[in-house]
Write a protein that holds these residues in place. Structure first.
Motif, PDB file in Angstrom:
ATOM      1  N   ASN A   1      40.794  37.052  61.876  1.00 12.68           N
ATOM      2  CA  ASN A   1      41.262  35.524  62.201  1.00 12.68           C
ATOM      3  C   ASN A   1      40.456  34.734  60.981  1.00 12.68           C
ATOM      4  O   ASN A   1      40.659  33.438  60.830  1.00 12.68           O
ATOM      5  N   LYS A   2      40.200  35.285  59.965  1.00 12.37           N
ATOM      6  CA  LYS A   2      39.818  34.601  58.720  1.00 12.37           C
ATOM      7  C   LYS A   2      38.662  33.405  59.117  1.00 12.37           C
ATOM      8  O   LYS A   2      38.758  32.423  58.430  1.00 12.37           O
ATOM      9  N   VAL A   3      37.809  33.841  59.839  1.00 13.98           N
ATOM     10  CA  VAL A   3      36.487  33.022  60.477  1.00 13.98           C
ATOM     11  C   VAL A   3      35.215  33.563  59.503  1.00 13.98           C
ATOM     12  O   VAL A   3      35.059  34.918  59.956  1.00 13.98           O
ATOM     13  N   TYR A   4      34.640  32.742  59.023  1.00 15.22           N
ATOM     14  CA  TYR A   4      33.526  33.113  58.460  1.00 15.22           C
ATOM     15  C   TYR A   4      32.359  32.185  58.612  1.00 15.22           C
ATOM     16  O   TYR A   4      32.706  31.023  58.517  1.00 15.22           O
ATOM     17  N   PHE A   5      31.220  32.715  58.782  1.00 12.37           N
ATOM     18  CA  PHE A   5      29.937  31.576  59.083  1.00 12.37           C
ATOM     19  C   PHE A   5      28.745  32.149  58.656  1.00 12.37           C
ATOM     20  O   PHE A   5      28.401  33.727  58.668  1.00 12.37           O
TER      21      PHE A   5
ATOM     22  N   ASN B   1      37.900  45.019  52.898  1.00 14.49           N
ATOM     23  CA  ASN B   1      38.060  45.006  54.458  1.00 14.49           C
ATOM     24  C   ASN B   1      38.260  43.666  54.922  1.00 14.49           C
ATOM     25  O   ASN B   1      38.624  43.239  56.009  1.00 14.49           O
ATOM     26  N   GLY B   2      38.107  42.654  53.909  1.00 17.03           N
ATOM     27  CA  GLY B   2      38.031  41.234  54.310  1.00 17.03           C
ATOM     28  C   GLY B   2      36.860  40.629  54.847  1.00 17.03           C
ATOM     29  O   GLY B   2      36.736  39.397  55.379  1.00 17.03           O
ATOM     30  N   ASP B   3      35.762  41.593  54.628  1.00 20.76           N
ATOM     31  CA  ASP B   3      34.199  41.027  55.115  1.00 20.76           C
ATOM     32  C   ASP B   3      33.942  39.933  53.785  1.00 20.76           C
ATOM     33  O   ASP B   3      33.948  40.640  52.891  1.00 20.76           O
ATOM     34  N   ALA B   4      33.168  38.929  54.225  1.00 21.38           N
ATOM     35  CA  ALA B   4      32.394  38.510  53.195  1.00 21.38           C
ATOM     36  C   ALA B   4      31.241  39.139  52.573  1.00 21.38           C
ATOM     37  O   ALA B   4      30.605  39.836  53.344  1.00 21.38           O
ATOM     38  N   THR B   5      30.875  39.385  51.459  1.00 20.94           N
ATOM     39  CA  THR B   5      29.835  39.836  50.891  1.00 20.94           C
ATOM     40  C   THR B   5      28.674  38.844  50.259  1.00 20.94           C
ATOM     41  O   THR B   5      27.519  39.360  50.028  1.00 20.94           O
ATOM     42  N   LYS B   6      29.227  37.664  49.916  1.00 20.06           N
ATOM     43  CA  LYS B   6      28.080  36.821  49.333  1.00 20.06           C
ATOM     44  C   LYS B   6      28.393  35.432  49.781  1.00 20.06           C
ATOM     45  O   LYS B   6      29.438  35.158  50.140  1.00 20.06           O
ATOM     46  N   ALA B   7      27.313  34.711  50.036  1.00 21.74           N
ATOM     47  CA  ALA B   7      27.604  33.347  50.370  1.00 21.74           C
ATOM     48  C   ALA B   7      26.424  32.510  49.685  1.00 21.74           C
ATOM     49  O   ALA B   7      25.169  33.072  49.417  1.00 21.74           O
ATOM     50  N   PRO B   8      26.679  31.226  49.339  1.00 22.37           N
ATOM     51  CA  PRO B   8      25.786  30.439  48.974  1.00 22.37           C
ATOM     52  C   PRO B   8      24.261  30.192  49.641  1.00 22.37           C
ATOM     53  O   PRO B   8      24.471  30.058  50.767  1.00 22.37           O
ATOM     54  N   GLY B   9      23.214  30.463  49.001  1.00 25.23           N
ATOM     55  CA  GLY B   9      21.985  30.214  49.670  1.00 25.23           C
ATOM     56  C   GLY B   9      21.605  31.417  50.491  1.00 25.23           C
ATOM     57  O   GLY B   9      20.778  31.372  51.390  1.00 25.23           O
ATOM     58  N   PHE B  10      22.386  32.603  50.736  1.00 20.89           N
ATOM     59  CA  PHE B  10      22.291  33.643  51.551  1.00 20.89           C
ATOM     60  C   PHE B  10      21.758  34.720  50.674  1.00 20.89           C
ATOM     61  O   PHE B  10      22.408  35.240  49.663  1.00 20.89           O
ATOM     62  N   HIS B  11      20.484  35.361  51.125  1.00 24.28           N
ATOM     63  CA  HIS B  11      20.019  36.433  50.566  1.00 24.28           C
ATOM     64  C   HIS B  11      19.947  37.696  51.319  1.00 24.28           C
ATOM     65  O   HIS B  11      19.111  37.782  52.099  1.00 24.28           O
ATOM     66  N   PRO B  12      20.829  38.549  51.107  1.00 19.80           N
ATOM     67  CA  PRO B  12      20.891  39.866  51.904  1.00 19.80           C
ATOM     68  C   PRO B  12      19.489  40.780  51.789  1.00 19.80           C
ATOM     69  O   PRO B  12      18.636  40.563  50.743  1.00 19.80           O
ATOM     70  N   LEU B  13      19.241  41.206  53.042  1.00 22.98           N
ATOM     71  CA  LEU B  13      17.921  42.166  52.966  1.00 22.98           C
ATOM     72  C   LEU B  13      18.277  43.419  52.734  1.00 22.98           C
ATOM     73  O   LEU B  13      19.504  44.093  52.888  1.00 22.98           O
ATOM     74  N   THR B  14      17.384  44.157  51.752  1.00 23.36           N
ATOM     75  CA  THR B  14      17.631  45.485  51.424  1.00 23.36           C
ATOM     76  C   THR B  14      17.492  46.605  52.930  1.00 23.36           C
ATOM     77  O   THR B  14      16.735  45.951  53.713  1.00 23.36           O
ATOM     78  N   PRO B  15      17.726  47.781  52.956  1.00 25.63           N
ATOM     79  CA  PRO B  15      17.612  48.505  53.970  1.00 25.63           C
ATOM     80  C   PRO B  15      16.121  48.715  54.332  1.00 25.63           C
ATOM     81  O   PRO B  15      15.794  48.735  55.395  1.00 25.63           O
ATOM     82  N   ASP B  16      15.553  48.765  53.516  1.00 23.50           N
ATOM     83  CA  ASP B  16      13.873  49.034  53.627  1.00 23.50           C
ATOM     84  C   ASP B  16      13.221  47.569  54.410  1.00 23.50           C
ATOM     85  O   ASP B  16      12.577  47.585  55.286  1.00 23.50           O
ATOM     86  N   GLN B  17      13.970  46.570  53.636  1.00 25.95           N
ATOM     87  CA  GLN B  17      13.170  45.275  54.088  1.00 25.95           C
ATOM     88  C   GLN B  17      13.805  45.301  55.796  1.00 25.95           C
ATOM     89  O   GLN B  17      12.994  44.689  56.649  1.00 25.95           O
ATOM     90  N   GLN B  18      15.018  45.533  56.113  1.00 28.92           N
ATOM     91  CA  GLN B  18      15.456  45.528  57.431  1.00 28.92           C
ATOM     92  C   GLN B  18      14.708  46.318  58.484  1.00 28.92           C
ATOM     93  O   GLN B  18      14.368  45.877  59.348  1.00 28.92           O
TER      94      GLN B  18
END
Lengths: 513, 283
Positions: free
Chosen positions: A142-146, A166-183
């Motif tokens: 549905n092309k919905v991202y948030f 796949n159409g998945d967002a990978t980056k967004a402004p102000g968003f910092h992904p966690l590494t697997p260890d951090q998760q």
């Protein structure tokens, strides 16, 4: 001069020991306080103050002797007993282990359901700029991202996002992904967090990269202390015994419950609930039979052996050494060995007699086996006691009776036995009380069996009160610590009365001396 | 000769039957310890082959730290035996000789506490030690020092009672004489009572040692780690599995573990019996 020196040494030594123990306790007090174990740190603090008062002043001389023993006794005997007595007033069993606030939050956490469309999102777990846990959610179809944190949801414009194949967002402004260890480090927090979506719906994480839309079905109302199922409209109320029950249908409970004070219900259940009363009566009868038969057989054989040995006999010392062997061996090992000997197929007993008895599968045989093994274990004790007592009976008494024309049997019945019983009867009572609670032999030999476990019976045919209670508290099925504690208290009362009777008897003996 | 037949023969006959009853299981333990197959399956009461394989296994197999178990048992039981008697003797002395408020109540409490089925406060002990573990991992649940502390608490009641009985039997005139000479209660304890009671203290610590050595339930609950176990827990592990019953090593291990206890018992039976009549019952 020498005396003075000695005194100095002992006083110094005393202060050293007191200082060492106190500092050790102080360390424990601090670390236990830091871990919020207030009961333990409170006990240790009282202990520390008592030690200081007792050994640094002359306030109470008897306390100088008592204090170390008292501290141990209170910490590891009296404390646990009080705890057990307290537990007996609670609904404290499988399904009711946690506190009420914990139970409420568990019900809230599990009382959710997916939305009607079973919507899912592909997600990446990360943090926002303020280090709050945040997810970047994508619905490629549905092309919905948030972006969503526990409190706010921020819709994103799909055109400015970096999107993978796949159409998945990978980056967004102000968003910092966690590494697997951090998760992994905040694993539990991620699983527990409810990410904001709309007023009625929220998002929970299902797997590593998937989250789904949920809504709360069980709503908690803290002012009325009730749960409402928004789907069915059912209302659940605190039923006073540790569960939220459906008002319309009282047997329908929400899981989990909590340990709730139910005062004497565990005790009344012992007498009123037939499912508890019936096995309990059966077990109680066998406990009495077991303890009396054990004492009787042990005493009879012990006395017999003592009487046989009560004169000069060739090889008496060797016999004596052999007879006390069962008493000297570690009893756990002898019980386990006997257990192996009663084995139906390969056991030595069946082999010796050429029989094929199913010792531990048949109730009566199993009971006989328990008594036989306990006889083996315990008769040397009574042999030792009786031979001591027999030697203490003055020979003049029986000689005088013989001169007066009494037969051997009369001498035994009228002179030996009464005198012997006077010495032995308190020990008989003590032995009864001990065997009443002889957990090891039942637990290690038969495990309380045989029992009709398919029929749902917890109590086996050889279970005595204590092993039965152990099963209720720590057994494989439903565990009920509250009920087990109540039975323990009842056993305690029984044993206490038996022993008090025994002590009264022995007091009488003392006054005769 | 006629008297022998009439008076002694039947005594020997009965004694021999009881000897058979007593020795039969013990003989079987030796049989399976020495049998190469390592089972308690009896096909014949006369061994066909004798091997020391089972004994060898105890001392060489890396999976069976038997010597460590023995060491653990002896160390734990030894420390409990000594410390609990040292601490218990002081209380027993005070109960027997000193006058103070609440003496009667204290004795009654001690007696009552002993009657509570210890196994049933197990869960409470468990919970307490679990909490201790959370702030002091060295003395909490699952550690030998933790087990030791719990044993100390348990030994206290019995030992104080036993020792009080002995102290009561020491003539009162001795400490009265000491008091007249100006000795304080503490001095009377150290200079009169302790030297006099030394043999008795030894016997009670011996009984305490045997009791602790035999303890199984608490030890199994506390000592999960293979190398921390006591002999009783370790050996029970051999035969507790439903499908693996290693009777051979179990029997061999039991024999070795029994030797010190039986030796102590047989050589000191006179003293131990005096303790028994004072009211201790062994499990």
């Amino acid at each position: 001069m020498e005396k003075l020196f000695n005194r100095k040494v002992t006083v110094t030594l005393k202060y050293l020991v007191v200082a060492f123990v106190s500092s050790l306790m102080l360390m424990l007090i601090m670390s236990s306080f830091a871990k919020r174990e207030y009961a333990i740190s409170g006990f240790l603090t009282i202990g520390l103050i008592a030690i200081a008062l007792t050994y640094l002043t002359n306030y109470s001389i008897p306390m100088k002797f008592f204090l170390p023993g008292m501290l141990f006794l209170f910490a590891f005997v009296v404390g646990p007993i009080l705890y057990t007595v307290a537990m007996s007033g609670f609904q404290y069993s499988t399904g009711n282990y946690i506190s009420k606030p914990d139970a409420i939050s568990r019900i809230i956490a599990t009382g959710i359901r997916p939305d009607a469309n079973q919507t899912t999102f592909d997600i990446i777990v990360g943090e926002d700029s303020a280090k709050n846990l945040e997810i970047l959610a994508s619905d490629p179809t549905n092309k919905v991202y948030f972006l969503s944190t526990a409190t706010t949801k921020t819709d994103l414009d799909p055109t400015v996002l970096a999107v993978d194949e796949n159409g998945d967002a990978t980056k967004a402004p102000g968003f910092h992904p966690l590494t697997p260890d951090q998760q992994n480090a905040v694993d539990q927090k991620i699983a527990d967090t409810r990410f904001a979506y709309s007023s009625a719906y929220f998002i929970t994480i299902e797997g590593s990269n998937v989250a789904s839309l949920k809504s709360q079905t069980l709503m908690y109302n803290s002012s009325t202390d009730t749960f409402t199922n928004v789907q069915t409209g059912a209302i659940y109320k605190d039923n006073g015994v540790g569960d939220y029950a459906n008002v319309a249908n009282k047997v329908e409970l929400l899981q989990p419950g909590w340990r709730a004070p139910i005062w004497f219900s565990n005790y009344t259940k012992l007498f009123t609930d037939p499912q508890i009363r019936k096995p309990l009566v059966k077990v109680f009868i066998w406990t009495m039979v077991f303890a009396s038969l054990t004492v009787l057989t042990q005493f009879a054989l012990g006395l017999l052996v003592a009487m046989i040995m009560n004169r000069k006999l060739f090889g008496r010392r060797i016999y004596r050494s052999i007879f006390i062997l069962p008493y000297a061996m570690p009893s756990i090992m002898s019980i386990l060995i006997w257990g192996g000997m009663f084995d139906t197929e390969f056991g030595a007993i069946n082999h010796l007699f050429g029989t094929h008895v199913h010792w531990f599968q048949n109730a009566m045989y199993a009971r006989a086996a328990v008594i036989i093994v306990n006889l083996w274990l315990g008769f040397p004790y009574f042999y030792l006691i009786c031979s001591g007592a027999l030697q203490a009976i003055p020979a003049e008494l029986s000689e005088a009776a013989a001169i007066d024309g009494a037969t051997n049997r009369q001498i035994f019945r009228k002179i030996t036995m009464p005198l012997l019983l006077q010495v032995v009867s308190p020990l008989l009572v003590a032995s009864f009380a001990f065997n009443f609670n002889n957990f090891n032999i039942i637990y290690l030999l038969t495990g309380g069996g045989p029992s009709n476990t398919l029929g749902g019976d917890v109590a086996g045919s050889t279970d005595i009160l204590i092993s039965y209670t152990y099963k209720i508290a720590f057994g494989a099925g439903t565990q009920n610590l509250g009920l087990a504690s109540a039975i323990s208290v009842v056993i305690f009362v029984i044993i206490a009365s038996i022993s008090l009777y025994g002590i009264r008897r022995s007091k009488v003996l003392e006054s005769f001396k | 000769m006629k008297k022998f037949l009439k008076e002694d023969l039947w005594r020997h006959a009965i004694a021999l039957v009881i000897c058979f009853f007593v020795l039969f299981p013990i003989y079987l333990v030796f049989l399976s310890a020495l049998s190469p197959s390592g089972s308690l399956q009896v096909t014949s009461f006369i061994p066909k082959a004798i091997s020391l394989r089972n004994f060898h296994m105890l001392f060489s197999s890396p999976l069976i730290p038997y010597l460590t178990w023995m060491k653990n048992s002896i160390v734990i039981a030894g420390i409990v035996a000594i410390l609990s008697v040292v601490i218990g003797a002081a209380s027993a002395f005070a109960f027997s000789r000193l006058r103070f408020k609440g003496k009667k109540q204290g004795l009654q409490l001690l007696l009552l506490v002993q009657m509570f089925p210890a196994i049933l406060s197990l869960s409470a002990v468990y919970v307490i030690m679990e909490r201790v573990y959370s702030f002091a991992p060295r003395i909490g649940l699952g550690t030998q020092p933790g087990l030791l502390l719990v044993y100390m608490g348990g030994a206290m009641g019995v030992n104080i009672w036993l020792l009080k009985g002995f102290v009561d039997s020491i003539p009162l005139e001795l400490d009265e004489a000491a008091r007249v000479d100006g000795a304080s209660a503490v001095q009377t304890y150290w200079l009169i009572f302790v030297p006099l009671a030394a043999p008795v203290l030894a016997v009670v610590s011996l009984l305490s040692f045997i009791g602790t050595f035999n303890e199984f339930i608490l030890a199994r609950l506390f000592l999960v780690d293979m190398h921390a176990r006591t002999v009783a827990v370790g050996l029970q592990g051999f035969i507790s599995g439903q499908y693996v019953s290693n009777w051979g090593p179990f029997a061999a291990g039991s024999i070795i573990a029994s030797i010190p206890l039986v030796a102590i018992f047989l050589s000191l039976q006179k003293y131990i019996i005096s303790g028994l009549t004072a009211g201790s019952v062994k499990g």
